[in-house]
Design an enzyme around this catalytic site. Structure first.
Site, PDB file in Angstrom:
ATOM      1  N   GLY A  18      12.747  15.690 -11.313  1.00 44.02           N
ATOM      2  CA  GLY A  18      13.949  16.331 -11.888  1.00 44.02           C
ATOM      3  C   GLY A  18      14.781  15.446 -12.613  1.00 44.02           C
ATOM      4  O   GLY A  18      14.652  14.086 -12.581  1.00 44.02           O
ATOM      5  N   GLY A  20      18.927  14.742 -14.563  1.00 45.69           N
ATOM      6  CA  GLY A  20      20.203  15.461 -14.299  1.00 45.69           C
ATOM      7  C   GLY A  20      21.238  14.227 -14.915  1.00 45.69           C
ATOM      8  O   GLY A  20      20.820  13.362 -15.590  1.00 45.69           O
ATOM      9  N   GLY A  21      22.524  14.509 -14.822  1.00 43.90           N
ATOM     10  CA  GLY A  21      23.463  13.677 -15.510  1.00 43.90           C
ATOM     11  C   GLY A  21      23.603  12.499 -14.878  1.00 43.90           C
ATOM     12  O   GLY A  21      23.848  11.356 -15.620  1.00 43.90           O
ATOM     13  N   GLU A  24      17.309  10.229 -13.077  1.00 44.54           N
ATOM     14  CA  GLU A  24      15.953  10.792 -13.093  1.00 44.54           C
ATOM     15  C   GLU A  24      15.391  10.831 -11.524  1.00 44.54           C
ATOM     16  O   GLU A  24      15.916   9.814 -10.963  1.00 44.54           O
ATOM     17  CB  GLU A  24      14.860  10.538 -13.976  1.00 44.54           C
ATOM     18  N   LYS A  40      15.005   7.702  -7.021  1.00 45.87           N
ATOM     19  CA  LYS A  40      15.918   8.214  -7.850  1.00 45.87           C
ATOM     20  C   LYS A  40      16.545   7.070  -8.799  1.00 45.87           C
ATOM     21  O   LYS A  40      17.210   6.009  -8.610  1.00 45.87           O
ATOM     22  CB  LYS A  40      17.363   8.656  -7.213  1.00 45.87           C
ATOM     23  N   GLU A  94      13.291   9.230   1.163  1.00 47.30           N
ATOM     24  CA  GLU A  94      12.121  10.201   1.906  1.00 47.30           C
ATOM     25  C   GLU A  94      11.720  11.273   0.933  1.00 47.30           C
ATOM     26  O   GLU A  94      12.927  11.606   0.385  1.00 47.30           O
ATOM     27  CB  GLU A  94      12.525  10.688   3.349  1.00 47.30           C
ATOM     28  N   ASP A 141      30.513  16.092  -3.021  1.00 49.48           N
ATOM     29  CA  ASP A 141      29.849  16.678  -4.167  1.00 49.48           C
ATOM     30  C   ASP A 141      28.850  17.852  -3.513  1.00 49.48           C
ATOM     31  O   ASP A 141      27.524  17.883  -3.705  1.00 49.48           O
ATOM     32  CB  ASP A 141      29.154  16.151  -5.158  1.00 49.48           C
ATOM     33  N   LYS A 143      27.174  21.066  -2.430  1.00 41.37           N
ATOM     34  CA  LYS A 143      26.786  22.130  -3.234  1.00 41.37           C
ATOM     35  C   LYS A 143      25.217  22.723  -2.872  1.00 41.37           C
ATOM     36  O   LYS A 143      24.476  21.952  -2.156  1.00 41.37           O
ATOM     37  CB  LYS A 143      26.888  21.933  -4.623  1.00 41.37           C
ATOM     38  N   ASP A 159      21.907  12.897  -1.274  1.00 41.62           N
ATOM     39  CA  ASP A 159      22.876  12.437  -2.182  1.00 41.62           C
ATOM     40  C   ASP A 159      24.218  11.846  -1.691  1.00 41.62           C
ATOM     41  O   ASP A 159      25.122  11.988  -2.311  1.00 41.62           O
ATOM     42  CB  ASP A 159      23.089  13.204  -3.459  1.00 41.62           C
TER      43      ASP A 159
END
Length: 750
Positions: A18, A20-21, A24, A40, A94, A141, A143, A159
């Protein structure tokens, strides 16, 4: 990043998962351990950031990554490693096999999830949030995209700590260019939008938004313009979810709307409260159990009957019955998980052979219910065997409540569950609560089974253990002595349970200052255990550690060092070099080397131990930090005070963040910071730290506690070094007066 990029010579990036802002996420292979992981890679700061900002960012990243790595809960993604490679900050986590909630909604064509799934998400995520908030961590954050459902139904929050890093890096989406706080607009709390103080209740608001969306198919303020969404959160009451979905249970709508209250004080004050309300809502209306600590009961809602097996959480399915792990603590062996459960309850007879009074007749529960409760009891034991004590406690409390309702408060099965509740309380740092639970179980077992029944003695022995944990060593000694006499009469001197009691008695003797008696008894137990169980049995090695401890307390450090080394080698052979018990013995070897003045060897040992603890448990694990503390102490002993101060400060900061400013380990680290400042001649700074330690210890332990008095003496010594002799003398006299008063009262009857 290239497809075959190797990070730090260890993590080979394979596929881009993936983007995103924040950067990666890659599927990668850990070449050292041969396992698949997720990596990440966070974007580097833009060119407009100066070098000082970059240094601050790297330190923040290191701190946040350590905090994330310290989180150990089935509902939180595990962080294995972190670092920097070619200017790119990275986290190794993980690799999760599943779909996040946002993807599940997309798979369902944005239709709401089934009610049973919504409730499963609500209960599992509330448990995970309760744990993280207890650690002092706020996600900021939350969501649907940050909540993953695995193939077995387990929910994991992802996250942690990354949201704040995104704000620092400058990668957050500025919705209006006016400096709106970090967050995703559909899930931001009013206080985030307003830029005011954010705490765990902000996460609960975001959690309410998530539940609203998965329950109705759309977030509470599903407007086309980002600013309108934010204004909706701040000023508009959400439409009741049952207006959009009539079959939603009423109790669930109430929970969601309470989570979405504009004022933080009007929301549930913690995630535990949310979990309790969900459990109560799912329970049949005729019976809401009363327990020591509210359980997270797993019941299907009345509106949607489900098969009986669905009452078990998904993470307990497939667990097998097994003996609970003994671990390294001093404790009794529980009955076999399969013995004595859900069988007939035969009360013991009175003095004249007549049955003693039994509870009033109650309908016999169904075999199906008894089997379900036995399986859940075994699942709790399995969680304990895995070291997941908080979760095991949740299971045992729930089972205890249902057994009490179905079988009665003094049925052996009910008492078996309450015994396990006590054990989980003990293992999660709540000895006073554990003592209350054990006292109840011991009294009930004595009435039902008799004073010398093995189960009664097991409960009384655990009472003695937690009394010792509470510093009540004289009471513990009396109880251990009585239990030992009964065990020798009933079981014999060499029975494993008798030897365990003698081991505990030897341990307690050392805490009473009777070191020669402790050494003698521990040696006798070690010999008996070697004869009965074998020289390399874990119980034998635990007692040999107690022998080594007594030797050290007697000043016989060369013998203590040799014994600890032998135990460490035996544990490495029997359990593996990375087993916690093997690593614990290596730590004690380091203590002995330091006591013998062999600080260079101790420093080398501790550095290796830090590497191994970090690899096995994570950088912020308490035992990793304990080993790092040993590094700092021995750097100081070698006169390398600048390095020692840096190490001590870093350990102190992490401990304060993860376990609290007043935790004893944090205060030990803060004192070490003060020691380093003093040796560097910075006595004014040292005085500030010594006073912080003394004030915290007085607040937590009391003004007369030995540790508090030692801190006040440290403070007086520092005042002397600053030339403030009169203040130092006054403080020394105050400490001496307290100690004299304590000594004069020591001979009074208690």
């Amino acid at each position: 990043m290239g497809d075959t990029r190797l990070i730090q010579g260890r993590y080979r990036l394979l596929d881009l998962i993936g983007r995103g802002g924040m950067g990666e996420v890659w599927r990668a292979r850990d070449e050292s351990l041969g396992r698949q992981v997720a990596v990440k890679c966070l974007k580097a700061p833009g060119r407009d950031h100066d070098q000082s900002f970059t240094r601050v960012l790297r330190e923040r990243f290191r701190r946040e990554a350590r905090v994330a790595a310290a989180l150990q809960h089935r509902g939180v993604t595990v962080v294995h490693d972190f670092g920097e490679a070619d200017g790119v900050l990275y986290l190794v986590m993980e690799l999760l096999d599943g779909r996040n909630l946002s993807q599940l909604l997309e798979d369902n064509a944005q239709h709401p999830l089934p009610i049973a799934d919504v409730l499963e998400v609500a209960e599992q995520v509330s448990a995970a949030l309760a744990y993280t908030h207890q650690q002092g961590i706020v996600h900021r954050d939350l969501k649907p995209a940050n909540i993953m459902r695995l193939g077995d139904g387990t929910l994991k929050i992802c996250d942690f700590g990354i949201a704040r890093l995104g704000h620092d890096i400058g990668m957050s989406s500025r919705l209006t260019g006016t400096g709106i706080a970090m967050g995703t607009p559909h899930y931001m709390s009013p206080e985030q939008i307003g830029g005011t103080h954010v705490d765990r209740r902000s996460d609960l608001y975001s959690f309410g938004c998530v539940l609203y969306e998965i329950a109705t198919g759309a977030p509470p303020f599903d407007l086309g313009d980002a600013w309108a969404v934010l204004v909706g959160h701040r000023d508009t009451a959400p439409e009741p979810p049952r207006n959009r979905r009539a079959d939603l249970p009423g109790f669930l709508e109430e929970v969601i709307l309470d989570l979405l209250a504009k004022e933080p004080d009007r929301r549930p004050q913690d995630a535990d409260a949310v979990g309790r309300r969900l459990g109560a809502g799912r329970a049949p209306s005729g019976y809401v159990p009363t327990v020591v600590s509210p359980p997270l009961l797993r019941r299907e809602p009345a509106e949607l009957p489900a098969p009986r097996e669905a009452r078990l959480p998904s993470w307990t399915r497939g667990m097998t019955t097994g003996h609970k792990a003994a671990g390294t603590g001093l404790r009794g062996t529980p009955p076999d998980a399969s013995a004595g459960l859900t069988g007939d309850w035969i009360a013991r007879t009175g003095a004249h052979g007549t049955p003693e009074p039994v509870p009033a007749e109650r309908p016999r529960p169904s075999e199906e219910l008894l089997a379900t409760l036995a399986g859940r009891h075994s699942a709790g034991l399995s969680l304990g065997r895995l070291g997941r004590w908080a979760e095991a406690g949740e299971v045992h409390r729930a089972v205890a409540a249902e057994r009490e309702h179905a079988l009665g408060p003094e049925h052996p099965d009910t008492l078996a569950s309450r015994y396990e509740v006590g054990f989980t309380l003990s293992r999660t740092g709540r000895p006073a609560d554990a003592l209350r639970e054990y006292t109840h179980v011991a009294g009930a077992r004595e009435r039902v089974l008799g004073p010398e029944h093995p189960d009664t003695l097991a409960a009384r022995q655990e009472m003695a253990y937690v009394q010792g944990r509470l510093g009540r060593h004289f009471e513990a000694h009396q109880l251990y002595t009585a239990v030992l006499a009964a065990r020798e009469r009933v079981m014999g001197a060499d029975h494993p349970d008798t030897l365990r009691c003698r081991h505990n008695l030897a341990f307690n003797l050392s805490r009473l200052g009777r070191l020669e008696d402790s050494y003698r008894m521990a040696g006798e137990v070690a010999e008996a255990r070697a004869r009965v169980l074998g020289a390399n049995h874990p119980d034998t090695l635990v007692t040999r550690c107690e022998v080594a401890y007594a030797l050290g307390q007697l000043g016989r450090w060369p013998e203590a060092l040799q014994t600890y080394r032998e135990v460490a080698e035996a544990r490495a052979r029997a359990l593996g070099p990375d087993h916690p018990d093997a690593l614990a013995a290596r730590y004690e070897v380091g203590i002995s080397l330091g006591r013998l003045g062999r600080s260079a060897q101790a420093l080398e040992l501790y550095r290796g131990l830090v590497d191994d603890r970090t690899r096995v448990h994570g950088a912020a694990h308490p035992e990793t930090l304990r080993a790092r503390h040993g590094v700092g102490v021995n750097l100081g002993r070698l006169g390398r005070w600048e390095e020692a101060l840096l190490e001590s400060r870093d350990v102190c900061a992490i401990r304060e963040r993860t376990i609290g400013a007043d935790h004893p380990d944090t205060l030990v680290s803060r004192r070490e910071v003060a020691v380093g400042l003093g040796w560097l001649g910075r006595w004014a700074d040292a005085l500030v730290e010594y006073r912080r330690v003394a004030a915290a210890r007085e607040r937590v332990l009391g003004a007369g506690h030995p540790d508090t008095l030692a801190s006040r003496n440290d403070e007086a010594h520092c005042l002397e070094q600053l030339g403030r002799g009169a203040e130092a003398v006054a403080l020394y006299r105050k400490v001496a007066a307290v100690r004299q008063q304590q000594a004069s009262g020591a001979h009074r009857p208690h």
